[in-house]
Design a protein around this motif. Structure first.
Motif, PDB file in Angstrom:
ATOM      1  N   GLY A   4     -17.185  -9.643  26.431  1.00  0.00           N
ATOM      2  CA  GLY A   4     -18.039  -9.818  27.605  1.00  0.00           C
ATOM      3  C   GLY A   4     -18.592  -8.513  28.140  1.00  0.00           C
ATOM      4  O   GLY A   4     -19.304  -8.490  29.132  1.00  0.00           O
ATOM      5  N   CYS A  60     -14.502  -5.527  23.683  1.00  0.00           N
ATOM      6  CA  CYS A  60     -14.579  -6.504  24.771  1.00  0.00           C
ATOM      7  C   CYS A  60     -15.799  -7.400  24.573  1.00  0.00           C
ATOM      8  O   CYS A  60     -16.937  -6.930  24.641  1.00  0.00           O
ATOM      9  N   ALA A  72     -17.122  -6.345  29.738  1.00  0.00           N
ATOM     10  CA  ALA A  72     -16.644  -6.226  31.112  1.00  0.00           C
ATOM     11  C   ALA A  72     -15.808  -4.975  31.344  1.00  0.00           C
ATOM     12  O   ALA A  72     -15.486  -4.662  32.478  1.00  0.00           O
ATOM     13  N   GLN A 112      -3.478  -9.458  30.275  1.00  0.00           N
ATOM     14  CA  GLN A 112      -4.358 -10.611  30.412  1.00  0.00           C
ATOM     15  C   GLN A 112      -3.587 -11.737  31.077  1.00  0.00           C
ATOM     16  O   GLN A 112      -2.465 -12.062  30.662  1.00  0.00           O
ATOM     17  N   ARG A 113      -4.171 -12.306  32.127  1.00  0.00           N
ATOM     18  CA  ARG A 113      -3.513 -13.395  32.835  1.00  0.00           C
ATOM     19  C   ARG A 113      -3.508 -14.642  31.965  1.00  0.00           C
ATOM     20  O   ARG A 113      -4.526 -15.009  31.373  1.00  0.00           O
ATOM     21  N   GLU A 166      -3.154 -17.768  32.963  1.00  0.00           N
ATOM     22  CA  GLU A 166      -3.815 -18.931  33.538  1.00  0.00           C
ATOM     23  C   GLU A 166      -5.326 -18.980  33.335  1.00  0.00           C
ATOM     24  O   GLU A 166      -5.908 -20.052  33.221  1.00  0.00           O
ATOM     25  N   ASP A 167      -5.986 -17.820  33.260  1.00  0.00           N
ATOM     26  CA  ASP A 167      -7.442 -17.868  33.105  1.00  0.00           C
ATOM     27  C   ASP A 167      -8.009 -16.846  32.125  1.00  0.00           C
ATOM     28  O   ASP A 167      -9.214 -16.777  31.922  1.00  0.00           O
ATOM     29  N   GLY A 168      -7.150 -16.031  31.524  1.00  0.00           N
ATOM     30  CA  GLY A 168      -7.614 -15.081  30.516  1.00  0.00           C
ATOM     31  C   GLY A 168      -8.237 -13.815  31.066  1.00  0.00           C
ATOM     32  O   GLY A 168      -8.711 -12.986  30.301  1.00  0.00           O
ATOM     33  N   THR A 169      -8.251 -13.653  32.384  1.00  0.00           N
ATOM     34  CA  THR A 169      -8.833 -12.463  32.986  1.00  0.00           C
ATOM     35  C   THR A 169      -8.030 -11.226  32.596  1.00  0.00           C
ATOM     36  O   THR A 169      -6.805 -11.222  32.666  1.00  0.00           O
ATOM     37  N   VAL A 170      -8.735 -10.171  32.190  1.00  0.00           N
ATOM     38  CA  VAL A 170      -8.081  -8.913  31.837  1.00  0.00           C
ATOM     39  C   VAL A 170      -7.760  -8.164  33.120  1.00  0.00           C
ATOM     40  O   VAL A 170      -8.572  -8.076  34.034  1.00  0.00           O
ATOM     41  N   VAL A 171      -6.551  -7.618  33.174  1.00  0.00           N
ATOM     42  CA  VAL A 171      -6.058  -6.897  34.340  1.00  0.00           C
ATOM     43  C   VAL A 171      -5.794  -5.450  33.943  1.00  0.00           C
ATOM     44  O   VAL A 171      -5.158  -5.188  32.919  1.00  0.00           O
TER      45      VAL A 171
END
Length: 51
Positions: free
Chosen positions: A41, A39, A43, A10-11, A13-18
């Motif tokens: 969302g 999850c 996603a 998870q990044r 800076e913005d919480g986006t899962v990678v």
């Protein structure tokens, strides 16, 4: 908390899962399935992860 940290990160800076591993070993199927189920969302989608 990241479930299946061998597969997902998870990044900061913005919480986006990678996605780290698009074809994880079968031994991680349970953890990947739990990550999909948890999850918030909806996603994350996985195919052929459970025997």
């Amino acid at each position: 908390m990241i479930l299946a940290p061998e597969v997902f990160d998870q990044r900061d800076e913005d919480g986006t899962v990678v996605l780290l591993d698009p074809a994880p070993p079968e031994v991680l199927a349970g953890a990947v399935g739990e990550a999909v189920d948890q999850c918030p969302g909806r996603a994350i989608e996985a195919h052929d992860i459970r025997p």
